[in-house]
Design a protein around this motif. Structure first.
Motif, PDB file in Angstrom:
ATOM      1  N   LEU A   1       0.842  -1.197   0.000  1.00 19.24           N
ATOM      2  CA  LEU A   1       0.000   0.000   0.000  1.00 19.24           C
ATOM      3  C   LEU A   1       0.882   1.254   0.000  1.00 19.24           C
ATOM      4  CD1 LEU A   1      -3.092   0.566   2.262  1.00 19.24           C
ATOM      5  CD2 LEU A   1      -1.364   2.342   2.060  1.00 19.24           C
ATOM      6  N   VAL A   2       0.535   2.223  -0.850  1.00 21.27           N
ATOM      7  CA  VAL A   2       1.231   3.507  -0.894  1.00 21.27           C
ATOM      8  C   VAL A   2       0.228   4.591  -0.517  1.00 21.27           C
ATOM      9  CG1 VAL A   2       2.544   5.141  -2.289  1.00 21.27           C
ATOM     10  CG2 VAL A   2       2.740   2.675  -2.740  1.00 21.27           C
ATOM     11  N   PRO A   3       0.380   5.274   0.629  1.00 22.77           N
ATOM     12  CA  PRO A   3      -0.564   6.321   1.030  1.00 22.77           C
ATOM     13  C   PRO A   3      -0.594   7.465   0.023  1.00 22.77           C
ATOM     14  CG  PRO A   3       0.912   5.725   2.839  1.00 22.77           C
ATOM     15  CD  PRO A   3       1.466   5.089   1.610  1.00 22.77           C
ATOM     16  N   LEU A   4      -1.676   8.218   0.039  1.00 21.50           N
ATOM     17  CA  LEU A   4      -1.870   9.307  -0.910  1.00 21.50           C
ATOM     18  C   LEU A   4      -0.703  10.281  -0.903  1.00 21.50           C
ATOM     19  CD1 LEU A   4      -3.628  10.910  -2.916  1.00 21.50           C
ATOM     20  CD2 LEU A   4      -4.796  11.925  -0.946  1.00 21.50           C
ATOM     21  N   GLU A   5      -0.225  10.641   0.291  1.00 11.01           N
ATOM     22  CA  GLU A   5       0.826  11.659   0.362  1.00 11.01           C
ATOM     23  C   GLU A   5       2.162  11.151  -0.188  1.00 11.01           C
ATOM     24  OE1 GLU A   5       0.605   9.717   4.507  1.00 11.01           O
ATOM     25  OE2 GLU A   5      -0.785  10.398   2.932  1.00 11.01           O
ATOM     26  N   GLU A   6       2.301   9.839  -0.359  1.00 15.03           N
ATOM     27  CA  GLU A   6       3.558   9.286  -0.861  1.00 15.03           C
ATOM     28  C   GLU A   6       3.466   8.819  -2.316  1.00 15.03           C
ATOM     29  OE1 GLU A   6       4.886   6.207   1.759  1.00 15.03           O
ATOM     30  OE2 GLU A   6       4.499   7.404   3.577  1.00 15.03           O
ATOM     31  N   GLN A   7       2.308   8.981  -2.925  1.00 10.70           N
ATOM     32  CA  GLN A   7       2.128   8.455  -4.277  1.00 10.70           C
ATOM     33  C   GLN A   7       2.864   9.285  -5.327  1.00 10.70           C
ATOM     34  OE1 GLN A   7      -2.114   8.042  -4.994  1.00 10.70           O
ATOM     35  NE2 GLN A   7      -2.367   6.713  -3.201  1.00 10.70           N
ATOM     36  N   ASP A   8       3.336   8.600  -6.362  1.00  9.58           N
ATOM     37  CA  ASP A   8       3.931   9.252  -7.529  1.00  9.58           C
ATOM     38  C   ASP A   8       2.785   9.718  -8.416  1.00  9.58           C
ATOM     39  OD1 ASP A   8       5.147  10.036  -9.849  1.00  9.58           O
ATOM     40  OD2 ASP A   8       6.183   8.135 -10.219  1.00  9.58           O
ATOM     41  N   ARG A   9       2.510  11.013  -8.405  1.00 10.49           N
ATOM     42  CA  ARG A   9       1.332  11.535  -9.089  1.00 10.49           C
ATOM     43  C   ARG A   9       1.446  11.458 -10.608  1.00 10.49           C
ATOM     44  NH1 ARG A   9      -1.575  15.590  -4.935  1.00 10.49           N
ATOM     45  NH2 ARG A   9      -0.989  14.372  -3.098  1.00 10.49           N
ATOM     46  N   GLU A  10       2.648  11.229 -11.099  1.00  8.85           N
ATOM     47  CA  GLU A  10       2.792  11.025 -12.540  1.00  8.85           C
ATOM     48  C   GLU A  10       2.175   9.695 -12.967  1.00  8.85           C
ATOM     49  OE1 GLU A  10       3.929  13.099 -14.896  1.00  8.85           O
ATOM     50  OE2 GLU A  10       3.885  14.546 -13.239  1.00  8.85           O
ATOM     51  N   ARG A  11       2.021   8.778 -12.023  1.00  8.12           N
ATOM     52  CA  ARG A  11       1.429   7.483 -12.343  1.00  8.12           C
ATOM     53  C   ARG A  11      -0.095   7.516 -12.328  1.00  8.12           C
ATOM     54  NH1 ARG A  11       3.256   2.806  -8.782  1.00  8.12           N
ATOM     55  NH2 ARG A  11       2.223   1.651 -10.481  1.00  8.12           N
ATOM     56  N   TRP A  12      -0.681   8.603 -11.863  1.00  6.40           N
ATOM     57  CA  TRP A  12      -2.140   8.703 -11.903  1.00  6.40           C
ATOM     58  C   TRP A  12      -2.613   8.680 -13.350  1.00  6.40           C
ATOM     59  CZ3 TRP A  12      -3.350  13.174  -7.891  1.00  6.40           C
ATOM     60  CH2 TRP A  12      -3.065  12.696  -6.598  1.00  6.40           C
ATOM     61  N   ASP A  13      -3.831   8.190 -13.568  1.00 10.15           N
ATOM     62  CA  ASP A  13      -4.421   8.147 -14.907  1.00 10.15           C
ATOM     63  C   ASP A  13      -4.971   9.538 -15.233  1.00 10.15           C
ATOM     64  OD1 ASP A  13      -6.193   7.850 -17.110  1.00 10.15           O
ATOM     65  OD2 ASP A  13      -6.433   5.722 -16.666  1.00 10.15           O
ATOM     66  N   HIS A  14      -4.238  10.272 -16.034  1.00  3.95           N
ATOM     67  CA  HIS A  14      -4.593  11.677 -16.263  1.00  3.95           C
ATOM     68  C   HIS A  14      -5.801  11.839 -17.188  1.00  3.95           C
ATOM     69  CE1 HIS A  14      -1.256  13.366 -13.976  1.00  3.95           C
ATOM     70  NE2 HIS A  14      -0.562  12.326 -14.408  1.00  3.95           N
ATOM     71  N   GLU A  15      -6.122  10.831 -17.964  1.00  6.64           N
ATOM     72  CA  GLU A  15      -7.332  10.901 -18.778  1.00  6.64           C
ATOM     73  C   GLU A  15      -8.570  10.802 -17.887  1.00  6.64           C
ATOM     74  OE1 GLU A  15      -9.827  11.388 -21.913  1.00  6.64           O
ATOM     75  OE2 GLU A  15      -7.655  11.692 -21.842  1.00  6.64           O
ATOM     76  N   LEU A  16      -8.542   9.885 -16.911  1.00  3.16           N
ATOM     77  CA  LEU A  16      -9.646   9.800 -15.966  1.00  3.16           C
ATOM     78  C   LEU A  16      -9.744  11.071 -15.121  1.00  3.16           C
ATOM     79  CD1 LEU A  16      -9.507   6.129 -14.567  1.00  3.16           C
ATOM     80  CD2 LEU A  16     -11.021   7.060 -16.318  1.00  3.16           C
ATOM     81  N   LEU A  17      -8.591  11.621 -14.736  1.00  2.00           N
ATOM     82  CA  LEU A  17      -8.597  12.875 -13.978  1.00  2.00           C
ATOM     83  C   LEU A  17      -9.260  13.992 -14.774  1.00  2.00           C
ATOM     84  CD1 LEU A  17      -5.029  12.986 -12.358  1.00  2.00           C
ATOM     85  CD2 LEU A  17      -7.206  12.558 -11.202  1.00  2.00           C
ATOM     86  N   ARG A  18      -8.895  14.102 -16.036  1.00  2.00           N
ATOM     87  CA  ARG A  18      -9.464  15.162 -16.881  1.00  2.00           C
ATOM     88  C   ARG A  18     -10.979  15.012 -16.978  1.00  2.00           C
ATOM     89  NH1 ARG A  18     -11.762  15.416 -21.271  1.00  2.00           N
ATOM     90  NH2 ARG A  18     -11.338  13.220 -21.744  1.00  2.00           N
TER      91      ARG A  18
END
Length: 421
Positions: free
Chosen positions: A257-274
């Motif tokens: 498990l990686v907590p939110l504050e430690e996550q690599d935000r570049e790995r987030w799905d930016h299409e879903l975010l948009r």
């Protein structure tokens, strides 16, 4: 994991349409109709994969399901009770040929089916199971695997749900007026619960159950298409998209498990975010926010921050204050305590936890202990107490990744501070 595509995606899309048409054609008998549709879906999965999708896939499924239903009614003595029930609801001639007033074959009864599967007579677990099977097109084995229960247990749950629907006189017709609004809220709640179990599994070796999260998103898209302009449904979909966008970064090597504050935000799905950000931006200005819209707005604030340190915690706290007006439940209050700690310091958050510990709905939940441990850890004045809270939280969770994460936090404190346990 992306949304299902190809044959699987088409079958999942057509499943509720075919079941709705079959129910209308034969006047009820949900259990027999649903079984026939499941058999048709299985036949299609095998044949279409080998031979290709037919020109009229919906018509193909409806024809096969209709034949299977007739076969069921005419079958061996083990099916006689079902035959008698169906015969009472439907004249025998109607089983042999389409009804004279057969509905438009292009009609989509998916919304009515969602309402039926979320009937007030059903328990919440039954609503979830029936929705995933009848509207989602998942097999009993797939649902059982997602919820970590034996297939036989899930089959019994679904069977009981069908019998309860029959006894309650559930009909394929969405309620209107005030009743319709209340039932729509129940449908949204079921989809929310399905997504939550997919986002963070309540037990087992994996942190997430992607199949459930993806299916909840797909069904919420369907619900929004069927109820265009419904702001809360749009808010629910936005919330799901923004949360699911983080899934690639929520686990590290070996599923840690990686907590939110430690996550690599570049790995987030930016299409879903948009997509999620656009949905909530189009919904909130309407001036009538509901709890799902507010939760989506909180997720959006997290998503907008380039780093954890850049998070606008005062805005999140204000949104939690608003959310408590809609939903004064202890989990919301617990999340608000974290926001208070981020704005006013860990001691302020810890003071709120003392009051929450008196709430029996939360008193023994591992989340309360995990938050207490986290805030004690941030405060830094009593590492032994923080370690004990981490250990107790780890002992109470049924999720293996959460247990390992919490135990590792305790071990770090014990190693760094020489804590005697």
């Amino acid at each position: 994991m992306s949304e299902p595509n190809g044959v699987e995606g088409l079958l999942r899309e057509l499943a509720p349409q075919v079941l709705g048409a079959l129910l209308r054609r034969h006047g009820g008998a949900f259990d027999a109709c649903e079984d026939a549709v499941q058999e048709a879906l299985l036949a299609a999965a095998l044949q279409w994969t080998a031979d290709g999708v037919p020109a009229n896939p919906r018509g193909w499924l409806l024809t096969v399901a209709d034949r299977r239903l007739v076969d069921q009614v005419r079958s061996d003595s083990a099916r006689r009770r079902r035959e008698e029930a169906l015969a009472l609801a439907t004249p025998q001639a109607a089983l042999l040929a389409p009804a004279a007033d057969e509905p438009d074959p292009a009609a989509d009864d998916s919304l009515a089916l969602l309402f039926l599967c979320c009937h007030p007579a059903l328990s919440v677990p039954s609503r979830i199971a029936l929705t995933l099977r009848a509207v989602g097109g998942l097999t009993t084995a797939q649902i059982a695997a997602a919820f970590l229960v034996p297939e036989a247990t899930m089959a019994q749950r679904i069977s009981r749900a069908k019998q309860t629907l029959k006894a309650a006189g559930g009909r394929l017709a969405p309620p209107d007026g005030a009743g319709g609004a209340a039932r729509l809220g129940e449908v949204r709640h079921v989809l929310y619960l399905i997504f939550n179990e997919g986002y963070t599994a309540s037990g087992g070796e994996e942190l997430t159950v992607p199949r459930l999260a993806v299916e909840a998103i797909r069904l919420t898209r369907l619900l929004l298409r069927l109820t265009p302009g419904d702001a809360e449904t749009a808010g629910l979909l936005a919330l799901m998209l923004l949360a699911d966008a983080r899934r690639p970064a929520r686990t590290g090597p070996y599923g840690a498990l990686v907590p939110l504050e430690e996550q690599d935000r570049e790995r987030w799905d930016h299409e879903l975010l948009r997509e999620g950000m656009e949905l909530i931006a189009a919904t909130l200005p309407g001036g009538h926010p509901g709890p799902y819209q507010v939760q989506a707005a909180i997720a959006a604030v997290h998503s907008e921050a380039a780093t954890a340190e850049a998070t606008d915690w005062p805005q999140i706290l204000a949104l939690y204050d608003l959310l408590l007006r809609f939903d004064a439940n202890p989990v919301v209050a617990l999340n608000r305590a974290v926001a208070v700690a981020m704005v006013h310091g860990p001691a302020a958050g810890l003071a709120l936890l003392d009051a929450l510990a008196a709430d029996q709905r939360l008193a023994r939940h591992h989340r309360l202990l995990a938050v207490r441990a986290h805030l004690l850890d941030r405060l830094g004045t009593d590492p032994a107490a923080a370690a004990r809270a981490y250990r107790e939280a780890a002992a109470r969770t049924s999720s293996a990744p959460e247990r390992r994460h919490l135990a590792a936090r305790a071990l770090r404190l014990e190693g760094a501070g020489g804590v005697n346990m």
